[in-house]
Motif scaffolding. Structure first.
Motif, PDB file in Angstrom:
ATOM      1  N   PHE B  11       0.849  -1.198   0.000  1.00 61.94           N
ATOM      2  CA  PHE B  11       0.000   0.000   0.000  1.00 61.94           C
ATOM      3  C   PHE B  11       0.878   1.238   0.000  1.00 61.94           C
ATOM      4  CE2 PHE B  11      -3.103  -3.017   1.890  1.00 61.94           C
ATOM      5  CZ  PHE B  11      -4.126  -2.817   0.986  1.00 61.94           C
ATOM      6  N   ASN B  12       0.433   2.273  -0.654  1.00 64.04           N
ATOM      7  CA  ASN B  12       1.131   3.563  -0.730  1.00 64.04           C
ATOM      8  C   ASN B  12       2.613   3.415  -1.061  1.00 64.04           C
ATOM      9  OD1 ASN B  12      -1.325   4.689   0.283  1.00 64.04           O
ATOM     10  ND2 ASN B  12      -0.661   4.092   2.341  1.00 64.04           N
ATOM     11  N   LYS B  19       3.524   0.385   2.957  1.00 61.25           N
ATOM     12  CA  LYS B  19       3.250  -0.743   3.844  1.00 61.25           C
ATOM     13  C   LYS B  19       3.144  -2.005   3.007  1.00 61.25           C
ATOM     14  CE  LYS B  19       2.309  -3.201   7.186  1.00 61.25           C
ATOM     15  NZ  LYS B  19       3.250  -3.454   8.270  1.00 61.25           N
ATOM     16  N   ALA B  21       1.806  -5.183   2.723  1.00 61.05           N
ATOM     17  CA  ALA B  21       0.745  -5.904   3.424  1.00 61.05           C
ATOM     18  C   ALA B  21       0.800  -7.403   3.109  1.00 61.05           C
ATOM     19  CB  ALA B  21      -0.616  -5.330   3.065  1.00 61.05           C
ATOM     20  N   GLY B  40      -1.475 -11.778  14.016  1.00 63.91           N
ATOM     21  CA  GLY B  40      -1.528 -10.532  14.781  1.00 63.91           C
ATOM     22  C   GLY B  40      -2.180  -9.407  14.006  1.00 63.91           C
ATOM     23  N   ASN B  41      -2.349  -8.269  14.678  1.00 67.14           N
ATOM     24  CA  ASN B  41      -2.907  -7.097  14.014  1.00 67.14           C
ATOM     25  C   ASN B  41      -1.981  -6.656  12.887  1.00 67.14           C
ATOM     26  OD1 ASN B  41      -3.803  -6.349  17.238  1.00 67.14           O
ATOM     27  ND2 ASN B  41      -5.320  -6.517  15.631  1.00 67.14           N
ATOM     28  N   GLY B  42      -2.570  -6.403  11.740  1.00 63.73           N
ATOM     29  CA  GLY B  42      -1.781  -5.923  10.604  1.00 63.73           C
ATOM     30  C   GLY B  42      -0.988  -7.011   9.903  1.00 63.73           C
ATOM     31  N   ALA B  43      -1.267  -8.288  10.198  1.00 62.48           N
ATOM     32  CA  ALA B  43      -0.524  -9.385   9.594  1.00 62.48           C
ATOM     33  C   ALA B  43      -0.853  -9.552   8.107  1.00 62.48           C
ATOM     34  CB  ALA B  43      -0.826 -10.692  10.329  1.00 62.48           C
ATOM     35  N   GLY B  44      -1.978  -8.993   7.681  1.00 63.11           N
ATOM     36  CA  GLY B  44      -2.342  -9.097   6.274  1.00 63.11           C
ATOM     37  C   GLY B  44      -3.520 -10.024   6.005  1.00 63.11           C
ATOM     38  N   LYS B  45      -4.214 -10.438   7.049  1.00 65.47           N
ATOM     39  CA  LYS B  45      -5.339 -11.375   6.883  1.00 65.47           C
ATOM     40  C   LYS B  45      -6.456 -10.766   6.043  1.00 65.47           C
ATOM     41  CE  LYS B  45      -5.999 -11.539  11.349  1.00 65.47           C
ATOM     42  NZ  LYS B  45      -5.012 -10.564  11.879  1.00 65.47           N
ATOM     43  N   SER B  46      -6.887  -9.580   6.467  1.00 70.09           N
ATOM     44  CA  SER B  46      -7.979  -8.938   5.725  1.00 70.09           C
ATOM     45  C   SER B  46      -7.545  -8.624   4.300  1.00 70.09           C
ATOM     46  CB  SER B  46      -8.410  -7.650   6.410  1.00 70.09           C
ATOM     47  OG  SER B  46      -8.924  -7.933   7.685  1.00 70.09           O
ATOM     48  N   THR B  47      -6.297  -8.172   4.171  1.00 66.84           N
ATOM     49  CA  THR B  47      -5.810  -7.839   2.831  1.00 66.84           C
ATOM     50  C   THR B  47      -5.862  -9.072   1.928  1.00 66.84           C
ATOM     51  OG1 THR B  47      -4.362  -6.203   3.839  1.00 66.84           O
ATOM     52  CG2 THR B  47      -3.905  -6.795   1.559  1.00 66.84           C
ATOM     53  N   TYR B  56      -8.958  -4.522  -4.038  1.00 67.65           N
ATOM     54  CA  TYR B  56      -7.868  -3.766  -4.641  1.00 67.65           C
ATOM     55  C   TYR B  56      -7.157  -4.677  -5.650  1.00 67.65           C
ATOM     56  CZ  TYR B  56      -8.237  -2.123   0.204  1.00 67.65           C
ATOM     57  OH  TYR B  56      -8.687  -1.731   1.425  1.00 67.65           O
ATOM     58  N   GLU B 174     -13.513 -12.099  10.307  1.00 72.90           N
ATOM     59  CA  GLU B 174     -13.874 -11.824  11.709  1.00 72.90           C
ATOM     60  C   GLU B 174     -15.347 -11.479  11.844  1.00 72.90           C
ATOM     61  OE1 GLU B 174     -11.241  -9.706  14.285  1.00 72.90           O
ATOM     62  OE2 GLU B 174      -9.829  -9.406  12.640  1.00 72.90           O
ATOM     63  N   HIS B 207     -10.092 -13.997  15.620  1.00 80.92           N
ATOM     64  CA  HIS B 207      -9.130 -13.614  16.639  1.00 80.92           C
ATOM     65  C   HIS B 207      -9.210 -14.569  17.825  1.00 80.92           C
ATOM     66  CE1 HIS B 207      -7.843  -9.504  15.247  1.00 80.92           C
ATOM     67  NE2 HIS B 207      -6.769  -9.999  15.807  1.00 80.92           N
TER      68      HIS B 207
END
Ligand SMILES: Nc1ncnc2c1ncn2[C@@H]1O[C@H](COP(=O)(O)OP(=O)(O)OP(=O)(O)O)[C@@H](O)[C@H]1O
Ligand SMILES: [Mg+2]
Lengths: 311, 265
Positions: B11-12, B19, B21, B40-47, B56, B174, B207
């Protein structure tokens, strides 16, 4: 007494105008309420409708064909706004302003000058303000009334079809719509096109009603449209739940708007102040839901504090 | 069957907010796979799920479903293969539309939307039966606006919508996280029931480590945009949370950085 009788004799005219602008207000309802887009193309496309119809009529076109072509011209203006938004990434409000501005030039080109008149004495017209008190089909109250009933019926049907439902879904929740396989970009463009088609159709009626088309005839149209939507919802929102009735309430909102304007003028308000008055009324009505929410929050906050003190 | 090969996403790029991702994701899901995804948070699961759904574009790599390359298909076009439920109960349904209208929209996923009726009497009957199975009383409120429902009811409805037309792949991000524990359990039960009944290939981010171990036949763990743990079958069933944390530390060289996950064990 004088004023009341004046008002009464002006009533058919005000109601006619209200019905004609009601068609436009339905167009505004489609973008503003169904698609959740503020489309400012309308100020331009309204005049485009008038211009196209008047020029065709002056050139001897069939009257209903002129209306149809005015509608299609309006759809085209909507396609341009939609295209600017979807393909060029321009926010809808700005896209509408750009189209509106360019339509000023285009409308001048269509008419060759700023104003073109169609004289009822020389040309046959669908409606004219001269016939508002006649009991005949070409009385604007009757012609526009019948057209409105048909329009509301068609829109009621359309927004109940698979395609119409998907347009409503696009306005309600874009993310969900895409997840359900709906082409949201196409739907937005289509919705804006239908809206502006109606707006231009309304402009074509108004041009015949008043006997001329003018490049400035759509100035402030969006405010009148919003006023109609908001007045309609404020007065009938609680009782009119069905979609067709909601469209009807928009038309009634427009009629009431014109009756009020007429009353204010009859009571001696400077006609130059009308646009200011309309803008203020719309601003206040737009603010009401916000104020209500703020009030409710503050109320909750006080209640919360009271609870803590008691504990 | 879903096949993801070397998918990357930054990203960006080229800004201070750059980042990475997704850092080369390879994943193959077979018939009958019900995969839980933790990290963990920001691990890239949602991405990862968003890439599969086409929210995207990917930077590189390919995504295939049943052999068809969908890497460059737009989000709405590939929706015909996918059922999706989101974390936020507001996202998956149209609040201003009726329950039955929402279902009718979902029933037409992947079909051209024509000028035929948006919902037929026959459909209404079917939806009533399906809603009865949820046992939330929704079958008597079919013309109510979805905005009036509770979060749990909305998630259950979204689940039904996601699977009304059987998808090739069910993506759950989630989808119970915003619910209270009791409702979360109910929605998870409904999820398992629906997946079982329709034999759906499923990717479920959670989670809750207990759920991740108990539900499904396979578990993957993500860290910094990569899949670092992939266990299945018997081995997965016997996992404990301690083992899971150890595996994570061994493969990523760091501590499992999710307070939510630790707390919910
Ligand atoms: N649209 C976006 N624009 C910029 N950065 C993004 C975007 N989406 C995600 N990211 C970043 O990418 C990284 C991965 O995010 P992602 O949402 O996939 O994490 P996650 O594993 O789902 O975490 P969580 O458990 O918090 O939901 C994060 O650092 C996030 O900030
Ligand atoms: Mg996430």
């Amino acid at each position: 007494m004088e004023i009341i009788s004046q008002l009464f004799s002006a009533l058919p005219g005000s109601v006619s105008q209200g019905l004609i602008w009601g068609i436009m207000a339905i167009g505004v309802y489609i973008t503003y309420r169904i698609l959740d887009v503020s489309d400012l193309t309308v100020d331009g496309s309204f005049a485009t409708g008038g211009a196209v119809a008047v020029m065709l009529i002056l050139n001897g076109s069939d009257l209903w064909l002129a209306m149809l072509l005015a509608f299609l011209a309006g759809m085209l203006t909507g396609a341009i706004t939609g295209g600017l938004h979807i393909f060029m990434g321009i926010p809808p409000i700005l896209a509408g302003i750009l189209t509106q501005l360019s339509l000023y030039s285009i409308n001048l080109k269509i008419m060759d000058k700023a104003n073109q008149s169609v004289n009822v004495n020389q040309t046959d017209l669908l409606i004219s303000l001269r016939w508002v008190k006649e009991f005949a089909l070409h009385n604007p109250l009757i012609t526009v009334g019948i057209i409105l009933v048909l329009l509301i019926a068609v829109l009621y049907w359309f927004f109940g079809t698979e395609m119409g439902c998907s347009i409503r879904a696009t306005g309600a929740n874009v993310q969900m719509s895409r997840a359900q396989g709906i082409n949201t970009n196409f739907n937005k463009v289509l919705g804006i096109m239908i809206s502006n088609g109606l707006v231009a159709f309304s402009g074509a009626f108004l041009a015949q009603y008043q006997g001329f088309a003018d490049v400035k005839m759509g100035q402030g149209a969006i405010v009148i449209g919003l006023a109609a939507v908001i007045i309609g919802e404020a007065l009938f929102g609680k009782i009119f739940k069905n979609f067709a009735l909601r469209l009807l309430s928009v038309v009634l909102g427009s009629v009431i708007y014109y009756i009020v304007i007429q009353a204010v003028i009859t009571m001696g308000l400077d006609a130059n102040m009308l646009k200011l008055l309309s803008a203020v009324i719309v601003a206040v009505f737009l603010a009401i839901p916000y104020w209500k929410k703020q009030y409710a929050q503050r109320h909750m906050f006080r209640k919360g504090k009271g609870g803590a003190e008691n504990a | 069957m879903l096949e993801i090969k070397n998918v990357r996403k930054t990203f960006n790029p080229g800004t201070i907010n750059e980042k990475k991702a997704l850092n080369g994701i390879d994943l193959r899901l077979e018939e009958g796979d019900f995969v839980t995804v933790i990290g963990g948070n920001g691990a890239g699961k949602s991405t990862m799920l968003n890439m599969i759904a086409g929210v995207y574009p990917v930077d590189c790599g390919s995504i295939c479903i049943d052999g068809e390359d969908i890497t460059h298909l737009s989000e709405y076009k590939r929706a015909k293969y996918l059922g999706r439920v989101f974390q936020d109960p507001m996202t998956g349904t149209a609040a201003d539309m009726q329950i039955e209208e929402n279902l009718a929209l979902a029933a037409r996923r992947g079909k051209r939307r024509t000028l035929r009726k948006g919902i037929t009497a026959k459909e209404r009957k079917e939806y009533r039966e399906l809603l009865k199975l949820l046992d939330l009383g929704l079958e008597d409120r079919m013309t109510a606006k979805v905005g009036l429902l509770s979060g749990g009811q909305r998630q259950a409805l979204t689940l039904l919508m996601a699977t009304l037309k059987k998808p090739r792949l069910l993506l759950l991000d989630e989808h119970t996280a915003a619910l209270d524990p009791k409702t979360a359990k109910k929605v998870l039960d409904i999820t398992e029931e629906i997946v079982e009944k329709n034999q759906l290939i499923t990717l479920m981010i959670t989670h809750n480590m207990m759920d991740a171990i108990r539900v499904g036949n396979r578990l993957i763990m993500m860290h910094e945009g990569q899949i670092v743990v992939d266990v299945r079958g018997e081995e997965k069933k016997k996992l404990t949370i301690e083992q899971l944390l150890q595996m994570f530390e061994a493969s990523s060289g760091s501590h499992f950085a999710s307070d939510k996950a630790i707390l919910s064990k």
